[in-house]
Design a protein around this motif. Sequence first.
Motif, PDB file in Angstrom:
ATOM      1  N   SER A  12       0.763  -1.259   0.004  1.00  0.00           N
ATOM      2  CA  SER A  12      -0.038  -0.051  -0.238  1.00  0.00           C
ATOM      3  C   SER A  12       0.894   1.230   0.124  1.00  0.00           C
ATOM      4  O   SER A  12       0.485   2.374  -0.463  1.00  0.00           O
ATOM      5  N   LYS A  39      -9.150   1.177   1.730  1.00  0.00           N
ATOM      6  CA  LYS A  39      -9.053  -0.278   0.606  1.00  0.00           C
ATOM      7  C   LYS A  39     -10.562  -0.242   0.186  1.00  0.00           C
ATOM      8  O   LYS A  39     -10.544  -1.178  -0.932  1.00  0.00           O
ATOM      9  N   TRP A  40     -11.576  -0.042   0.739  1.00  0.00           N
ATOM     10  CA  TRP A  40     -12.995  -0.432   0.216  1.00  0.00           C
ATOM     11  C   TRP A  40     -13.325   0.544  -0.917  1.00  0.00           C
ATOM     12  O   TRP A  40     -12.844   1.863  -1.152  1.00  0.00           O
ATOM     13  N   ASP A  68      -8.151  -0.866   8.002  1.00  0.00           N
ATOM     14  CA  ASP A  68      -8.096  -1.797   7.176  1.00  0.00           C
ATOM     15  C   ASP A  68      -7.888  -3.260   7.815  1.00  0.00           C
ATOM     16  O   ASP A  68      -6.730  -3.298   8.615  1.00  0.00           O
ATOM     17  N   SER A  93      -7.780  -6.312   3.476  1.00  0.00           N
ATOM     18  CA  SER A  93      -7.289  -6.180   1.998  1.00  0.00           C
ATOM     19  C   SER A  93      -6.025  -7.326   1.738  1.00  0.00           C
ATOM     20  O   SER A  93      -5.973  -7.471   0.743  1.00  0.00           O
TER      21      SER A  93
END
Length: 389
Positions: free
Chosen positions: A17, A152-153, A364, A367
């Motif tokens: 990320s 991340k959604w 998060d 993910s």
Amino acid sequence: MKGFFNSTLLQPKIPPSHVLGGSGRARIGCNACGLYKSCLTPKMKATGGGKEGILIVGEAPGAEEDKRQTQFCGETGRFLERKLADAGIKMNTDCRKINAVNCRPPRNATPTPLQIDSCRTFLFEEIQSFKPKLILLAGGSAVQSFLGHRIKWKEETFSISKWRGWAIPDQDYQAWVVPVFHPSYVKRNEEGGDYSSTLYLEQDLEMAVRLAGAPFPALNYEIETFDTRQGHTRDYIRGKLLQLIRRADRELFELAFDYETTGLKPQRKGHQIVSIAYCDDRDKATAFLFHPDLMDAWSAVLRHRNILKIASNLKFEDAWSRVILNTAPRGWLWDTMLAAHVLDNRPGITGLKFQTYVRLGKIDYSSHIEPFLSGGRDSGEKDFGFPPI
């Protein structure tokens, strides 16, 4: 702690990320947006005394700020200063100030996603060095700067109408995060005779000031993860499940649980339950890769009436239990997603990922495993080294 999805067998082929900017773009440099060419104070530094550990994140410098080389010094800034003073905060001595974009956009235009991505590094350098107790995100651009590369959604709009009103205990930065309406928006509404947003801003600032002096609620919990491809590990998990059943023979108790699966519909050929997580103690949870050898023990847990069951969107766990395990769960007690709908039924609010962040500060949690849960277009099958159920 290494979970069972971190082994070499299951290592996902996705970029880390930290190399991503907002919206999945590769990280870009500070000068990429070109705003530094047209402003008087390029790359404006954070200002303010910060005595109370408060960081205010605005949108971008206006004309007055660009001339005077400091944030929130124009009409909008003076408006915010008065509102903060009413809440007991001196803006320039108690707070640090920075913007989502630190070069003035021409004609005070709303910053673009490219401009926000280009400038984000300065915000997080300030957070790392200042270590605020409270972060005020003034407007949607500030929310996007703080969250755009971390969420991340899918399909997040960063609309301030969705985010304001929440007091978020951000666990990554150990700070309360309070999004508020941008003072320029509130000021314009006031001038038009609409004071509703003023009341919201005042309420949010009063809440934020209370939080700045409150202890930070760090999450203290333990998660045990078990890779049940080993026979002795399966025996251990079976023993833990049998302990739950023996306890239920003596007393009622609550059990929250969650499935990770290879798809949404259990009726689809080849789909599997990949892992199960459960919690009968608010400070400790257990997660294990599901194996057919554990089916009888877990099904016995599902059938026991004295185990009062909790899930988020429980119809999912109920359907997968019935179809894959041929077991109808008994003792359903609570659906946390339905409760979220009762509290706030707006679109985008009730999902588990959003609720986990705004209420617990955990941004998060899934993910890293999602690449393992895609079943494929045809069969939906994933090979975890287990015989099919």
